[in-house]
Design an enzyme around this catalytic site. Structure first.
Site, PDB file in Angstrom:
ATOM      1  N   ASP A 289      38.131  37.760  29.844  1.00 54.49           N
ATOM      2  CA  ASP A 289      37.526  37.526  31.149  1.00 54.49           C
ATOM      3  C   ASP A 289      37.225  36.020  31.253  1.00 54.49           C
ATOM      4  OD1 ASP A 289      36.481  37.821  33.652  1.00 54.49           O
ATOM      5  OD2 ASP A 289      35.127  39.456  33.146  1.00 54.49           O
TER       6      ASP A 289
HETATM    7  C1  BGC Z   1      35.044  38.849  36.470  1.00 52.83           C
HETATM    8  C2  BGC Z   1      36.376  39.550  36.452  1.00 52.83           C
HETATM    9  C3  BGC Z   1      37.382  38.798  37.283  1.00 52.83           C
HETATM   10  C4  BGC Z   1      37.466  37.370  36.798  1.00 52.83           C
HETATM   11  C5  BGC Z   1      38.506  36.539  37.528  1.00 52.83           C
HETATM   12  C6  BGC Z   1      35.160  37.353  36.214  1.00 52.83           C
HETATM   13  O1  BGC Z   1      33.970  36.707  36.467  1.00 52.83           O
HETATM   14  O2  BGC Z   1      34.184  39.445  35.522  1.00 52.83           O
HETATM   15  O3  BGC Z   1      36.220  40.872  36.898  1.00 52.83           O
HETATM   16  O4  BGC Z   1      38.627  39.450  37.239  1.00 52.83           O
HETATM   17  O5  BGC Z   1      36.205  36.769  36.955  1.00 52.83           O
HETATM   18  O6  BGC Z   1      38.162  36.243  38.807  1.00 52.83           O
END
Ligand code: BGC
Length: 766
Positions: A289
Site C-alpha cells: 500500500d
Molecule cells: C489506500 C489504498 C489505495 C492507495 C492508492 C492508500 O492510502 O489505503 O486503498 O489503493 O492509497 O491510492
C-alpha cells in the site's frame, strides 16, 4: 559498442515498436514464458528494480509530462507503473515516454483506485453489497472496467474485501460488510467483473484485491492501528474473501498497512509467502500500500534498506511510492541481503502481468481517445447505475406504510444532504465528476414531476462545529457551509415544513466522514442534524428520514421517533434519482444490511455470527441477568441485525423442509421453503440460509450464513426456494487450521434476516 547496438536493434524489432511506427496494430510475439525470460535476460539490475517501482503520478498530473521527474525516471527505466493519472491523452503521452525513450521500451501499468465505478459511479461498496445481487455487482465492476480502460487505466486497486465488524473504522464503507461467506461471493464477482475471461481485451483491467490482510480489524476502530487476532479467527472469518479473490484469478494483491502477529503485513513472510503463495497458490504479484515499505521504519522494523529487504524477502514484488526498492535493493544484493534470483522472480511477475494485459502486443491498447469520448458516463451506464443504486437502499422502518410517497401535494425537503451533489458519489470516487452527480433535490423534482410541489431548506449545517465540517468535507466534497445562525436556518426549515404535507429529512454523514482515515468514536448523526430532526418532528407532520452514511450508525433516537427511515448510504452519481425512484415507489426497496447496526458504540465490535459463550443469556427479552454475558446499561442485541431490510410488500415463510435429516460426507441434502408475497406490491426478497454447528472440536458461531437467493415475487404469488447443502457448507478451520467438517448435529435456519428462527435439523454421519 557494436554488439550493444545490435542487441538494441534486436530489442526494437523484437518488441515491434519504433518511434516512427508508433504502434497502430497488435503484433504477434512469443509465448509468455519465453518472451518474459528473453526480456529479463536483457535487463540490467537497475532496470529490473525499476519494474518494481510504482510512483504516484506526482508532477506529471500538473506539469508537462516530458519535463517531470517521474518522466526522467521512466526514461531511465526506473518505473514499472504509475497511478492516479486521469485522462487518456496524458496516459498516452506518458506511455510514449516508456516505449519510445527508455532503453528496453517496456510499457507501464497505469493504476487507479476505481473502487465503485469510474465517472459513472455506483454505490459505495458497503451499499453495493446490500443489493445481495451478484450479477449487478459484477456488472458494476464490468462497467467500471469499461470506462476506466477507455480512459487509459489498465489496473484497479479493487476489490477491497476487508471484513469489518467495527463501524468506528471509516473504511467499512469500502468493503462488503461483516460476513465472510457473502464477502467471498462478492469478491469473486468483482474480480470477474474487472478482469473478464480475457485480460488482454481492451475493456478488461487487472484487479488488485486489498488490503491483505485483516485491515478491517484495527484496535479501537482507529485506522492503521495494530491488529491482533488468533489464527483460527483469521482463517475462518477474515481470510475467506481474499482467498476467494485469489481462487477467482485476481492478478494482484495489495498488502495492508497493519501488523499481523507483530510483523507488518508488508514484511510478513508467513502471510505473503506461506499463506498467499504456498497455501493458496497465488501466481500474480503483490504490491505494497501507499508507502507501506518506509512505514515499517515507523513500525520499528529498521532503516529503509532493512525494511526494503524485509519486504522483498517476505514476498512483495512492487513498492508503491516508498522508493525503498529503488534506492536500496542494489546495495542489498551487493551485501547478500537479498538475491538476484528474488529480484528476477519479482520482475518476472510484473512483466507477466503486462504481458497478460496485452501491453507487449500493443502498449497503447488502453489509450484509444475515441473510446474515451464515447464510452464514459454514457446514458446507458448511468441508467444501470441508477437501477443498481435503487437496489442498494435499505428500508429500516416504515410505520403505517408512510412510504411510498404519492406524486402529489407539497413536500418539504430539508437537510444539509438534500442539495449536496458533491457528496452523492461517496468516498473513494477519484474519477467522478462531482458536478455531474444527481442531488436528492434534483432527483425528487425529476421523479415527482409537475404534480408535486417541492420546497427546500437546508435546515442546518452538517454539524455545529465548522472545524469538524472541514475535516468531513475534504477533496472538494463541500457541503457549502451556511453562515446563517442555527435559528435562522431552523426558522426557514420550519416555515416550509408548515406549508407541506410531508417532510423528507436528508441527514446523516457527509461522504468524507467515512473512508480512509475517517474513524469515529461517536456513531450518531451529528448533533446539529439530530436537533433539526427533532424540531421538524414537533410540527406533527409525517417525516421520512433519508439517511446518508458510509457506516452503520447508532440510530436509537431516530428509530424511536421517526416513522420512516430509508438508509441510502452514498449511492453514486445517480443517487438522487435512485433514491427518488424508491421514495415514490417506482422501485420497491430490496436492500438488506450487510453490517450490523449497533444500539450503542459500546457494543462494538458487533456481528451476528457471535459465539454462545459459557454464560449466554437465558431470556430472549434482553433482560439483565447477573453473572451472564451482558451489559448493565444496554441490551446485547443490535438495533438492526445483519440481513435486515424491509420492503413495501411483506413476505411470509412457510413449509421449511429438508430432504433428509441425515447426510453422509459424500451426500447432499436439499432444504426448501415457500416464500409468499403477502402484501400489495411486487417485490424482491433475499432469502437467507444460516447454519449452526451444535458441537465441535472448537467452539462454533451461533449462526453462519451459508446460502442466499434474491428472488422477485409478484404480489399474491408464492415461490419455493431450494438450497443444496453438501459437506462444504459444514466445513470450518479447526485448531490445527485444517479445513474440515466434523460429524454431528447441525441446525439450518432459513428466513428474512439473521434473526431467522424457522429451522430444520441435520446430522452429518460417517
Ligand atoms: C489506500 C489504498 C489505495 C492507495 C492508492 C492508500 O492510502 O489505503 O486503498 O489503493 O492509497 O491510492
Amino acid at each position: 559498442m557494436k554488439i550493444k547496438l545490435i542487441i538494441l536493434l534486436i530489442g526494437f524489432s523484437f518488441f515491434g515498436y519504433s518511434q516512427k511506427k508508433s504502434i497502430k496494430k497488435a503484433i504477434t510475439i512469443k509465448p509468455k514464458t519465453e518472451f518474459v525470460s528473453e526480456l529479463l535476460s536483457k535487463m540490467t539490475l537497475e532496470e529490473k528494480i525499476g519494474q518494481l517501482n510504482l510512483p504516484t503520478s506526482g508532477d506529471i498530473t500538473t506539469g508537462a509530462a516530458n519535463s517531470s521527474n517521474v518522466a526522467k525516471n521512466i526514461e531511465e527505466g526506473k518505473v514499472g507503473g504509475l497511478f492516479n493519472i486521469k485522462s487518456v491523452q496524458k496516459i498516452r503521452e506518458v506511455q510514449k515516454i516508456a516505449v519510445e525513450k527508455s532503453r528496453l521500451k517496456i510499457p507501464l501499468l497505469f493504476g487507479m483506485d476505481v473502487i465503485h465505478g469510474y465517472e459513472t459511479t455506483f454505490p459505495i461498496p458497503l451499499g453495493l453489497s446490500c443489493t445481495w445481487d451478484l450479477k449487478l455487482i459484477e456488472r458494476s465492476a464490468q462497467i467500471a472496467a469499461q470506462e476506466a480502460s477507455a480512459d487509459g487505466i489498465n489496473w484497479t486497486f479493487s476489490p477491497m474485501v476487508d471484513i469489518s465488524r467495527d463501524p468506528r473504522w471509516g473504511r467499512v464503507s469500502e468493503g462488503s460488510g461483516e460476513d465472510p461467506f457473502l464477502g467471498s461471493q462478492i469478491a469473486k464477482a468483482m474480480v470477474h467483473g474487472y478482469q473478464g475471461d480475457d485480460l488482454s481485451k481492451n475493456n478488461t483491467i487487472l484487479s488488485c484485491v486489498k488490503h491483505f490482510a485483516l485491515y478491517g480489524a484495527p484496535e479501537a476502530g482507529r485506522d492503521y492501528n495494530t491488529v491482533d487476532m488468533s489464527r483460527i479467527k483469521m482463517y475462518n472469518d477474515y481470510f475467506p474473501p481474499y482467498k476467494a479473490a485469489v481462487d477467482a484469478g485476481v492478478g494482484s494483491v495489495m498488502a495492508s498497512f497493519n501488523e499481523i502477529d507483530g510483523i507488518p503485513a508488508t514484511g510478513n513472510k508467513w502471510l505473503m509467502t506461506d499463506v498467499l503463495k504456498k497455501q493458496w497458490g497465488f501466481k500474480g504479484f503483490v504490491v505494497t500500500d501507499f508507502t507501506g515499505i518506509p512505514e515499517m521504519i515507523e513500525h520499528g522494523m529498521g532503516d529503509l534498506q532493512t525494511v526494503s529487504a524485509l519486504a522483498l524477502n517476505a514476498g512483495i514484488e512492487m513498492d508503491m511510492v516508498g522508493e525503498g526498492f529503488l534506492t536500496t535493493l542494489k546495495k542489498s544484493v551487493e551485501e547478500g541481503k537479498v538475491t538476484i534470483e528474488q529480484i528476477d522472480n519479482a520482475t518476472r511477475l510484473i512483466l507477466n502481468a503486462k504481458y497478460d494485459l496485452g501491453l507487449f502486443h500493443d502498449p497503447y491498447r488502453y489509450t484509444d481517445a475515441k473510446r474515451a469520448k464515447t464510452e464514459i458516463f454514457t446514458a446507458s451506464n448511468r441508467a444501470e447505475a441508477r437501477k443498481t443504486a435503487s437496489q442498494s437502499l435499505v428500508l429500516l422502518k416504515n410505520q403505517n406504510q408512510l412510504l411510498p410517497l404519492k406524486k402529489a401535494g407539497t413536500i418539504a425537503l430539508i437537510g444539509p444532504l438534500a442539495d449536496a451533489k458533491e457528496n452523492m458519489a461517496g468516498t473513494w470516487s477519484v474519477a467522478t465528476n462531482m458536478e455531474n452527480s444527481v442531488s436528492l433535490l434534483a432527483g425528487i423534482k425529476e421523479v415527482a414531476g409537475n404534480s408535486t410541489k417541492v420546497l427546500y431548506a437546508k435546515g442546518s449545517n452538517l454539524d455545529y462545529d465548522a472545524a469538524f465540517e472541514e475535516k468531513a468535507t475534504m477533496f472538494g466534497k463541500t457541503l457549502h457551509r451556511d453562515n446563517r445562525t442555527t435559528e435562522e436556518l431552523l426558522a426557514e426549515a420550519l416555515k416550509i415544513a408548515n406549508q407541506s404535507d410531508i417532510i423528507v429529512a436528508a441527514l446523516g454523514e457527509s461522504a468524507e466522514m467515512s473512508g480512509e482515515s475517517s474513524s469515529r468514536t461517536n456513531l450518531e448523526i451529528p448533533q446539529a442534524q439530530k436537533d433539526l430532526l427533532q424540531a421538524v418532528l414537533k410540527t406533527g407532520k409525517p417525516v421520512v428520514l433519508v439517511l446518508f452514511t458510509g457506516r452503520p450508525l447508532v440510530l436509537v433516537q431516530e428509530s424511536e421517533t421517526v416513522p420512516a427511515i430509508l438508509n441510502t448510504w452514498f449511492a453514486g452519481s445517480e443517487a438522487g434519482s435512485a433514491i427518488a425512484d424508491v421514495l415514490f415507489g417506482d422501485e420497491n426497496p430490496s436492500g438488506k444490511l450487510t453490517a450490523t447496526f449497533p444500539r450503542s458504540v459500546g457494543q462494538v465490535p458487533i456481528y451476528y455470527s457471535q459465539k454462545n459463550t459459557g454464560r449466554p443469556l437465558a431470556n430472549k427479552e434482553g433482560k439483565f441477568e447477573k453473572f451472564r454475558s451482558n451489559y448493565i446499561d444496554e441490551r446485547n442485541e443490535p438495533l438492526y441485525p445483519f440481513g435486515f431490510g424491509l420492503s413495501y410488500t411483506t413476505f411470509d415463510y412457510s413449509n421449511l423442509k429438508i430432504s433428509s435429516n441425515k447426510m453422509k460426507f459424500n451426500e447432499k441434502v436439499t432444504v426448501s421453503v415457500d416464500v409468499t408475497n403477502t402484501g400489495n406490491y411486487d417485490g424482491k426478497e433475499v432469502v437467507q440460509l444460516y447454519i449452526r454447528d451444535l458441537v465441535g472440536s472448537v467452539t462454533r458461531p451461533l449462526k453462519e450464513l451459508k446460502g442466499f437467493q434474491k428472488i422477485a415475487i409478484k404480489k399474491g404469488e408464492k415461490q419455493t426456494v431450494s438450497f443444496e447443502i453438501s459437506v462444504e457448507e459444514l466445513k470450518f478451520y479447526n485448531s490445527d487450521l485444517q479445513f474440515i467438517a466434523e460429524p454431528g448435529a447441525f441446525q439450518i435456519f432459513v428466513g428474512t434476516d439473521s434473526n431467522a428462527e424457522k429451522k430444520v435439523s441435520l446430522e452429518l454421519i460417517k
